[in-house]
Write a protein that holds these residues in place. Structure first.
Motif, PDB file in Angstrom:
ATOM      1  N   THR A 354       9.485   6.760  -0.496  1.00  0.00           N
ATOM      2  CA  THR A 354      10.565   5.882  -0.939  1.00  0.00           C
ATOM      3  C   THR A 354      10.564   5.832  -2.473  1.00  0.00           C
ATOM      4  O   THR A 354       9.571   6.218  -3.111  1.00  0.00           O
ATOM      5  N   PRO A 355      11.649   5.351  -3.080  1.00  0.00           N
ATOM      6  CA  PRO A 355      11.662   5.217  -4.552  1.00  0.00           C
ATOM      7  C   PRO A 355      10.496   4.380  -5.073  1.00  0.00           C
ATOM      8  O   PRO A 355       9.927   4.696  -6.125  1.00  0.00           O
ATOM      9  N   GLU A 356      10.136   3.309  -4.364  1.00  0.00           N
ATOM     10  CA  GLU A 356       9.020   2.478  -4.798  1.00  0.00           C
ATOM     11  C   GLU A 356       7.705   3.247  -4.729  1.00  0.00           C
ATOM     12  O   GLU A 356       6.859   3.143  -5.626  1.00  0.00           O
ATOM     13  N   GLN A 357       7.531   4.020  -3.676  1.00  0.00           N
ATOM     14  CA  GLN A 357       6.320   4.830  -3.544  1.00  0.00           C
ATOM     15  C   GLN A 357       6.271   5.914  -4.617  1.00  0.00           C
ATOM     16  O   GLN A 357       5.204   6.186  -5.179  1.00  0.00           O
ATOM     17  N   ARG A 358       7.421   6.565  -4.898  1.00  0.00           N
ATOM     18  CA  ARG A 358       7.450   7.621  -5.911  1.00  0.00           C
ATOM     19  C   ARG A 358       7.081   7.079  -7.289  1.00  0.00           C
ATOM     20  O   ARG A 358       6.437   7.770  -8.082  1.00  0.00           O
ATOM     21  N   LYS A 359       7.506   5.854  -7.592  1.00  0.00           N
ATOM     22  CA  LYS A 359       7.183   5.269  -8.897  1.00  0.00           C
ATOM     23  C   LYS A 359       5.674   5.111  -9.067  1.00  0.00           C
ATOM     24  O   LYS A 359       5.130   5.349 -10.140  1.00  0.00           O
ATOM     25  N   ILE A 360       5.006   4.732  -7.995  1.00  0.00           N
ATOM     26  CA  ILE A 360       3.542   4.613  -8.057  1.00  0.00           C
ATOM     27  C   ILE A 360       2.899   5.989  -8.091  1.00  0.00           C
ATOM     28  O   ILE A 360       2.061   6.276  -8.949  1.00  0.00           O
ATOM     29  N   ALA A 361       3.292   6.837  -7.165  1.00  0.00           N
ATOM     30  CA  ALA A 361       2.623   8.123  -6.987  1.00  0.00           C
ATOM     31  C   ALA A 361       2.786   9.049  -8.171  1.00  0.00           C
ATOM     32  O   ALA A 361       1.831   9.727  -8.583  1.00  0.00           O
TER      33      ALA A 361
END
Length: 470
Positions: A354-361
């Motif tokens: 997800t966009p939120e996961q991509r920001k972290i990863a």
């Protein structure tokens, strides 16, 4: 002309670093299509062959013939044609242009043409192939030519764009021209029946031919990990009885049967398109597929066609090409592999997270404390990388740190890598997944025994797999 990773110009620039090798054989059948397969100047200032002048090679039978064909980069073309039984020799070259016959001149002229600074026809990148008519007919040679590239693309093959990559058959006799025209008509009927476009292949007499630089000759034999073109449409050249006229020996992905779409995962499926004798395909299998734990199902195929009933956005042009299908349609692809595992997983992660996961990863982001997943997860099991599925932490090393992030005192062996992080005016140690390279969190020295470490991890980039169904 585009120059970027995965394109022929980029591949040939890298080829220059490999070194230069001496050619051991000349060729008779020329497959045309100027590519950026190298950057050494050709010392030859005169054409090697003119129209109406048969190319004579030593140590070949007097009955040997030659034909000149253009099908994109001559590295892959040379290998494809040399695999055909009855072909005696294959040589890379440049043909039917109005300029000097060397790689640098061809590349420079193409740039000038696109910028409107030059006139005159550029050479096509070619291979000159010699064959024994007693063992293989010109029709069979041309059948292999039609099947081994996409003759509908005009001045390009895949990502290799320019008039130097045009599809062409340059003939040395009227009989050859008539055979070329007849095979084009037959193959066009097959393409049309398969829903493909109109053939753009140029059929003309051979007017000028230059042998390519030495390091281009037998390039894929000397450099097994070199650029490996695919390019076929997947449509067989028709013959009586339904068999391919190009014979069966040495055929690659273009003749393989497509996968059955009904037998695959319709919602989400990865398909790896391979080719015979593709070193990068073998490397991808060894480094990635042999250790596959991702939840996304993956399957291999030697066909250049999509699974039956499924849709590719565009034709394939290199191997391996990894395509992500969702609901039977291509949503993204990864073309080429050269040992860059993290780059591949980065690509796949952008499709899965997800966009939120991509920001972290991928941007070293941090979730707000108390908002991430798995904070209260207490079941027996394993926390894994959300992209690769590789194990990261066991649940019996998880503890309540009171920080608002899942915390662990010990990772699984080899699961993570540590990196100095001086961002935001702080000196910290970053934790990344060893398999995909994504950012997980940080590690501190205030954890419980026995390690006294606190691996403070963003829960949104963890996936939990219970030991048994709960």
């Amino acid at each position: 002309m585009e120059i970027h990773p995965g394109s022929k110009p980029f591949a040939s620039y890298m080829a220059k670093l490999v070194g230069f090798f001496k050619v051991i054989a000349a060729v008779s059948v020329v497959v045309v299509g100027v590519s950026a397969c190298g950057q050494e100047k050709n010392d030859m200032n005169q054409p090697a062959a003119l129209a109406g002048t048969p190319i004579v090679l030593k140590n070949n039978p007097a009955s040997a013939e030659s034909v000149v064909l253009g099908m994109g980069c001559f590295w892959g073309a040379e290998r494809r044609m040399s695999e055909l039984p009855g072909v005696l020799d294959v040589e890379s070259g440049y043909a039917n242009g109005d300029i000097a016959g060397n790689y640098e001149a061809v590349l420079a002229h193409e740039r000038a043409l696109h910028a409107g600074r030059a006139q005159g026809r550029n050479h096509a990148e070619v291979v000159k192939v010699t064959f024994d008519p007693a063992r293989v007919s010109l029709t069979q040679v041309l059948a292999r030519f039609w099947e081994s590239h996409d003759p509908t693309q005009g001045d390009r093959q895949g990502n290799d764009i320019g008039s130097n990559y045009r599809s062409a058959i340059y003939t040395q006799s009227e009989a050859q021209r008539q055979t070329a025209l007849k095979t084009r008509e037959i193959y066009q009927q097959a393409l049309s029946a398969a829903g493909k476009g109109k053939i753009t292949t140029e059929i003309a007499p051979l007017t000028t031919y230059y042998a390519a630089e030495d390091y281009h000759q037998d390039y894929l034999k000397k450099n097994p990990n070199g650029y490996c073109g695919l390019g076929g449409t997947g449509v067989k050249y028709p013959a009586e009885g339904g068999a391919s006229a190009s014979l069966t020996a040495g055929t690659g992905a273009v003749l393989a049967k497509p996968l059955d779409g009904k037998a695959l995962s319709f919602n989400r499926q990865l398909v790896v398109f391979e080719a015979a004798d593709c070193a990068y395909c073998k490397q991808f299998k060894k480094e990635v597929l042999d250790h596959w734990r991702s939840e996304v199902p993956v399957v291999l195929t030697m066909s250049a066609n999509p699974p039956t009933g499924w849709v590719l956005e565009k034709a394939l042009f290199a191997t391996p090409t990894i395509v992500l299908f969702e609901k039977g349609k291509e949503v993204s692809r990864y073309t080429g592999y050269n040992g860059e595992q993290k780059r591949f997983w980065h690509w796949l992660g952008f499709q899965l997270l997800t966009p939120e996961q991509r920001k972290i990863a991928f941007e070293q982001g941090t979730e707000y404390p108390g908002t991430g997943s798995h904070l209260d997860e207490k079941r027996a099991g394993t926390f894994v990388d959300p992209i690769t599925g590789a194990p990261l932490f066991r649940s019996d090393t998880k503890f309540n740190s009171g920080t608002g992030w899942p915390s662990f005192f010990n990772p699984l062996p080899g699961a993570i890598t540590l990196h100095e992080d001086n961002a935001h005016g702080m000196k910290r140690v970053e934790v990344r997944s060893a398999s995909s390279g994504i950012h997980l969190g940080h590690v501190f020295d205030d954890g419980p025994p026995p390690t006294h470490k606190r691996y403070c991890i963003n829960g949104n980039v963890l996936k939990f797999v219970p030991d048994t169904a709960q």
